[in-house]
Each structure stands twice: as C-alpha cells, then as structure tokens.
Scaffold this active site. Sequence first.
Site, PDB file in Angstrom:
ATOM      1  N   GLU A   1       0.847  -1.187   0.000  1.00 34.26           N
ATOM      2  CA  GLU A   1       0.000   0.000   0.000  1.00 34.26           C
ATOM      3  C   GLU A   1       0.884   1.239   0.000  1.00 34.26           C
ATOM      4  O   GLU A   1       1.768   1.376   0.844  1.00 34.26           O
ATOM      5  CB  GLU A   1      -0.910  -0.006   1.240  1.00 34.26           C
ATOM      6  CG  GLU A   1      -1.651   1.280   1.522  1.00 34.26           C
ATOM      7  CD  GLU A   1      -2.557   1.702   0.369  1.00 34.26           C
ATOM      8  OE1 GLU A   1      -2.371   2.839  -0.124  1.00 34.26           O
ATOM      9  OE2 GLU A   1      -3.428   0.897  -0.038  1.00 34.26           O
TER      10      GLU A   1
ATOM     11  N   TYR B   1     -28.295  14.280   2.686  1.00 35.23           N
ATOM     12  CA  TYR B   1     -28.038  14.756   1.339  1.00 35.23           C
ATOM     13  C   TYR B   1     -28.723  16.115   1.241  1.00 35.23           C
ATOM     14  O   TYR B   1     -29.947  16.216   1.412  1.00 35.23           O
ATOM     15  CB  TYR B   1     -28.600  13.787   0.292  1.00 35.23           C
ATOM     16  CG  TYR B   1     -27.892  12.458   0.295  1.00 35.23           C
ATOM     17  CD1 TYR B   1     -26.553  12.369  -0.066  1.00 35.23           C
ATOM     18  CD2 TYR B   1     -28.551  11.288   0.656  1.00 35.23           C
ATOM     19  CE1 TYR B   1     -25.894  11.147  -0.072  1.00 35.23           C
ATOM     20  CE2 TYR B   1     -27.899  10.067   0.652  1.00 35.23           C
ATOM     21  CZ  TYR B   1     -26.570  10.003   0.295  1.00 35.23           C
ATOM     22  OH  TYR B   1     -25.916   8.800   0.298  1.00 35.23           O
TER      23      TYR B   1
END
Length: 529
Positions: free
Chosen positions: A44, A224
Amino acid sequence: MRTVFVQIGEIMTRTPVLVAGAGLSGLSTAVFLGMHGTPALVVERHESTSTHPKARGQQTHTMEALRLVGLEDAFVAASPKSRGFALRIAASASGPVFHEILHDTFVPMGHLSPAASADASQEAAERLLLGRARELGADVRFSTELVSFEQDSDGVTAVLRDLRTGEESTVEAEYLVGADGHRSPVRTALGIGTHGSGSIAHNVLWGIRADLGHVVGEEQVLYYLQNPELSGGTGVLVSTDDADRFVVGVGFDPDTQHLDDFTPERAVEQIRIATGVPDLEVEILDRAPVETGMYVADRFSSGRAHLVGDAAHTMPPQGGMGGNTAILDGFYLAWKLAAVLRGEAGPGLLDSHDAERRPVGEWIATNQYRNAMVRTGARYDGPPPVEDPATLFFGYRHNGAVVSEPGDEHELLEDPNAPTGRPGSRAPHVVLDSPDGPLSTIELFGREFVVLTGSEEWERAAKSVAADLGVRLTAHRIGDGLTGPWAEPYGVSDDGAVLVRPDRFIAWRSPGPGPATDLERALRSVLAR
C-alpha cells in the site's frame, strides 16, 4: 504453490498472491486467503489504513463472511453506540427535511441470515481487517508502491519501491490482485478499459469538529443537502465515530473553481449553511476534493491478474453497497485462488471471477448511480433504484463455476424470500435443530465444499469423491444429529443432495438418489479439472 521466502542479498520475495492496495477489498482478500491457508503479500503506497470514515455499515451478507474469520463481534463493537441511523434529504441538518429515506439502524434480516449487522466506519473496518490479516499470515507493507509488473504463464514478476527509503525490490507471485482504487494502476497496466455513467459530481469535503448534538441528537446521520446557498446547490453531512466529528461536503466544479477559492472563511460559511447553525463554532481538520462517478472495468481478470473493489467497480456512495461489495469481492475471489494454489482446482476456475462478479458489480454500481440521481435531486427519468434489502443483499446469482440445470436462463436476480435452490443462487437459510440448539444451514458453509443431504448413500459418495479427487469436501447428513425441513427450500427430496461452494453459493444439486459419479462430474466441472 510457491514457497514464501525472502532472500536478503537479491532483495527477492516470493509469495503465492501479491495484493496491490490495503483498503477494504485488498485487506479482505488477504484475510480470506489467510482463512484458506494461503498467505498474501499486501503493498500500500499510503502510510497507513484510512484515517477518514468513508464507507460505513456492514450488512448481513458481509457479516456472514466476517463471522467466518472471527470479526463479527469486533465490527459490532466498533459500531457507534447511538440510538439509530437517519438518512434524510434536506436543506440543512437543521431542516427543513424534504424526504426521510431511512430512520432505523438496519432492516431486520433474521428470516434470511443468522448474522447481525454492524455500522463500523471504513476507518475502523480497515484497522480490524489489517490486524486479522496479519494474524492469518499476511505480510502487509505500507509506504510501498507497486512500480511495475509483468506476467507470463508461470507467474507474475513485480517491482516494488519503499517510498520511505527509495529502495526497490522484486517480487515473484503466482497471482496478482489489483485492489488499488478507482484510478487503479494495475487495471491501467493491464490495458483494461472502463464503462459506465462516468463522472457524476465533484465535491470538496471538510473533516470538522463541532458541537452538533442539539441538531442531530444521538443518531448517526447522513444528510443529502439540496440548498441553493451551497456551492453547486448540493452538499452532504455525515456523522463519524466521534460524537463531535463530522464530514461536510459541497459541490465543486473543477472547470470553473479552484480549491483555493474555498478559503477558511468561506469553508466556515458553507459549513454553517450545511448545518443550519449560523453561529456554529467550527474546527476544520482537513480538506479534500472528491470525484463521484460510476465506472465498471470491462474485464475483472487478465491472465494471472484479477481486480476487486474500486479497481473493478467505482460507484457513488448513495445506497451503502460500495464498502460491502469491496469486502465480498475478496471473499468470493479468495477461495478460488486458494483452491488453485493448493492444486485442488485448475486455473480455469479463476475465469469465473469475471463471469460471476462483473455482472453483479455492474448491477450494484448501476443501482447506486440511480440512488445518487434520486437523492441528489438531479434530473433523472430512468428506472428507479432497487431498494428491497433482501434483493440487494441476497438476491443476486453467480452464473459461472456452477452446473446449470436445463431451462436455467442464467438470470442475475431471484427473490431470496422464495428461494429456488438453483445452482448459482445463494444457499437458503434454514434453521435446523442440533444437539446444541438451533443452527442455520448457513453456519455449515463457508470454508470448503459441502454436500447437504438426507441420504446415507450421498454421504458415503461425498467422502469417497473427496478422497479420490483430493478436494476439501464435507458431507452433512440431515437426520444424523441435525433435523429440520431443509429439502424443499433447496429444491430436492430428502434423498437428494446439494453441493455448496465455499462462498455459500450452490454449485450443483441432485433432486433424488444418484450415483457417486454424478457428484464427481459436478465437482470436476466446477473446479475446471
């Protein structure tokens, strides 16, 4: 399988599987490979696992897999101790609320699964997966970049670079798993394109500390936002694992705006509009631009390389299936890699990774796109999203490494509330009586092939075939310590047999008695031998 070793002089590492990326999909692949006795090398480029909450929530189908590796309780414990979860479309966190999509922690799934659900953040989930991967034998290296790789019929040769020292080393692996995110250098190097709806939106996100208890209460929340005072007219506000830490985002147009346009003063202004608290005291912890889009790789496999997670399918967050799908990608791929590496299966088994996971991944990504259109107030006149949790979690089929029956048109979906037991579908959850109390059939599957039957003849046949083929195969005979009405949901008689794959999908079935050669042919077909 190649033996794992490190040769110091030549800085050469050999590993059965090299995994590029230590996010949810890469670490899950390593965890489930470890469960099957296959160690992986995971690299990673970032310094650590995620420090951002990102994807949150593990549904029951994911928790079934995590239970197998002893992580179910840990994920539940890592879930915030709140009174529930609320998902709303609103002008701000203070209101007005235009539509309440969900006001509960999770929809009960006890009729389909024995597993619980959890609400751990990606931040917590990756830490838990990392620890378990290492316990199961994975070598996980951070600040390490996959520079390049080549593959041939014998394996994969890759060059790694330690980003702290600049030192390069060579790795030889049997297989490569690209779990390196939506921009996936592995996918690019393989020459695999993408398709889909493309870029949907750009946002700038701030991690903040603020006292919003009087606004959101003790719930975990996801708003949202649709508000013309916000940049782009849209935004988002989401809880994290800490009661006073939130993520707030607003629309950002990279063609007409620059990140530097969002000065600290403007950031605070936008955050106050999003929260609906004009005088909110805000500490800004970090800032990042984020692109939302829907892309699916044209192929999930190329030679000895396979894609999982965002490298295979990038989707909007609306719907909460991205993180769950990433974890399960690793679960569904790991048993196949392990079986091939043990010599129990031929390489052809791995062809089913693309055949099975690409249709499912594309369906889930498309559904998330539809969710995004609906929840962000975008102009959209297409089909509505599927919102039935049972279908989303348990309704898809794997049409690849199975023995299809006459008349099967390889439909992608079926109603899990009315299971058919067809090859390619998930093995139904049936509660049996055992000497230790109630036991779900789901608990019998997950580590190896299983024959479920009520017949002593099929039980003997399973043992014989397992020995002849050298395959990990266990038979569970209903009536021998286990009792219950199992046969009808699986579409067979009590004298029939069902072959269940290690990922809990049905590979083959015989409605009634049959010769052992039928089971042997089925296994050979599934394992591409």
